[in-house]
Design a protein around this motif. Structure first.
Motif, PDB file in Angstrom:
ATOM      1  N   HIS A  16     -23.456  63.647  52.708  1.00  0.00           N
ATOM      2  CA  HIS A  16     -23.107  62.616  51.391  1.00  0.00           C
ATOM      3  C   HIS A  16     -24.398  62.822  50.926  1.00  0.00           C
ATOM      4  N   THR A  19     -29.600  61.138  49.457  1.00  0.00           N
ATOM      5  CA  THR A  19     -29.351  59.557  49.835  1.00  0.00           C
ATOM      6  C   THR A  19     -30.698  58.599  49.520  1.00  0.00           C
ATOM      7  N   HIS A 206     -12.710  68.903  40.260  1.00  0.00           N
ATOM      8  CA  HIS A 206     -12.821  67.191  40.291  1.00  0.00           C
ATOM      9  C   HIS A 206     -12.878  67.013  42.092  1.00  0.00           C
ATOM     10  N   ARG A 207     -13.358  65.982  42.798  1.00  0.00           N
ATOM     11  CA  ARG A 207     -13.861  65.811  44.310  1.00  0.00           C
ATOM     12  C   ARG A 207     -13.104  64.439  44.535  1.00  0.00           C
ATOM     13  N   ARG A 209     -12.614  62.797  47.492  1.00  0.00           N
ATOM     14  CA  ARG A 209     -13.551  62.456  47.820  1.00  0.00           C
ATOM     15  C   ARG A 209     -14.056  60.662  47.167  1.00  0.00           C
ATOM     16  N   GLU A 210     -14.625  61.609  46.108  1.00  0.00           N
ATOM     17  CA  GLU A 210     -15.580  60.404  44.959  1.00  0.00           C
ATOM     18  C   GLU A 210     -14.229  59.541  44.519  1.00  0.00           C
ATOM     19  N   LYS A 213     -12.619  57.023  45.668  1.00  0.00           N
ATOM     20  CA  LYS A 213     -13.417  55.600  45.812  1.00  0.00           C
ATOM     21  C   LYS A 213     -13.473  54.986  44.308  1.00  0.00           C
ATOM     22  N   LYS A 214     -13.489  55.461  43.574  1.00  0.00           N
ATOM     23  CA  LYS A 214     -13.162  54.892  42.845  1.00  0.00           C
ATOM     24  C   LYS A 214     -11.864  54.023  41.962  1.00  0.00           C
TER      25      LYS A 214
END
Length: 307
Positions: A16, A19, A206-207, A209-210, A213-214
């Motif tokens: 991640h 953090t 473009h990621r 996973r991010e 989630k959005k």
């Protein structure tokens, strides 16, 4: 145990990135003070933990650090292999098969009681060809164009920047940035026609996973309705199998009331309700009752004319 938490912290930071101590404390259910001590312990153990202060502060591990593969147990390797086998059953790709072969060489003592068969995700030939094209476009970071029919039967010409494909709700979807709306959208692959890769590179990185989630957060806020219906006893297993809801009341004869929250424009749950026939009666909302009555009358009229 502390050693398990330290390993978990290391893996979490590697996955991640930077953090905050507060977020790590919530994730591992300990105090912020404990997290600070754990970071000191990791540093003393030779793990390159970097700390940053301020509003955008937190802990992260330097990119140069690589974990030893032996930290993964036999059971955990088994889960990885099962996941890859499931992916291979859903989407035939030589690269997935090659990855599976590599993983299997790490541990021979595979220990997993789980098996995933996602063969139902194999669509028709046209859809599979489009999946190959879409994933190729993602890899080379090129835009795509296609004709799209939405759930209201509206047809549009779409140009978008593909971020990835996802199998969800029993269908394959493309996740892509749609410049016309300046937002990320999900397009059902089976609703696409005339797909082609354009000679235009994506303007953004473009990621997936991010973005996913959005989109899930956006999905939670979309229009939903609360459906309540009375069902015959014999429908219990079918409600559990096909509908995401709960039994709110049971009667002496075995009949029951069932409640569920569903996306208003989604077709799957509506088709399931119609398939129940006389074994289920919608109690609420009234708008859904009138919609079903109107559609059933129209169907009866069609068959009356033809007979």
């Amino acid at each position: 145990m502390k050693i398990d938490r330290l390993l978990g912290l290391t893996i979490y930071l590697l996955n991640h990135g930077k953090t905050s101590a507060g977020k790590l404390a919530r994730q591992f259910e300990v105090s912020v003070r404990t997290i600070v001590r754990d970071m000191d312990t990791l540093s003393l153990a030779g793990i390159p933990v970097v700390s940053a202060y301020g509003a955008d502060g937190g802990y992260e591990i330097m990119d140069s650090f690589v974990m030893n593969g032996q930290t993964v147990s036999g059971a955990e390797y088994g889960y990885i292999v099962s996941a890859l086998e499931g992916l291979a059953s859903a989407y035939g790709d030589k690269k997935i098969e090659a990855a599976l072969e590599k993983i299997q060489t790490f541990r021979k003592d595979r220990d997993s009681t789980l098996a995933l068969d996602l063969g139902a995700a194999h669509e028709n030939r046209d859809t599979n060809e489009m999946l190959y094209l879409l994933n190729h476009a993602v890899q080379i970071r090129h835009q795509v164009a296609f004709r799209y029919t939405n759930s209201r039967d509206e047809v549009r010409e779409i140009e978008a920047e593909p971020a990835g494909t996802i199998y969800k709700w029993y269908n394959w979807y493309l996740i892509a940035y749609y410049p016309k709306r300046q937002e990320y959208c999900m397009f059902k692959v089976v609703r696409m026609d005339e797909l082609k890769i354009l000679d235009k590179e994506n303007e953004k990185i473009h990621r997936i996973r991010e973005i996913q989630k959005k989109l899930e957060e956006k999905e939670e806020s979309r229009n939903t309705i609360q459906v309540v219906m009375r069902c015959k006893a014999r429908l219990k297993s079918r409600c559990r199998e096909y509908l995401n809801g709960r039994i709110t009341r049971e009667y002496e004869n075995g009949d029951f009331e069932f409640s569920m929250t569903v996306p208003e424009e989604e077709q799957f749950w509506y088709g399931v309700l119609l398939s129940f026939g006389m074994d289920a009666k919608v109690i609420a909302p009234k708008e859904l009752i009138w919609r079903m009555v109107k559609q059933c009358r129209e169907v009866i009229e069609i068959y009356d004319v033809e007979s």
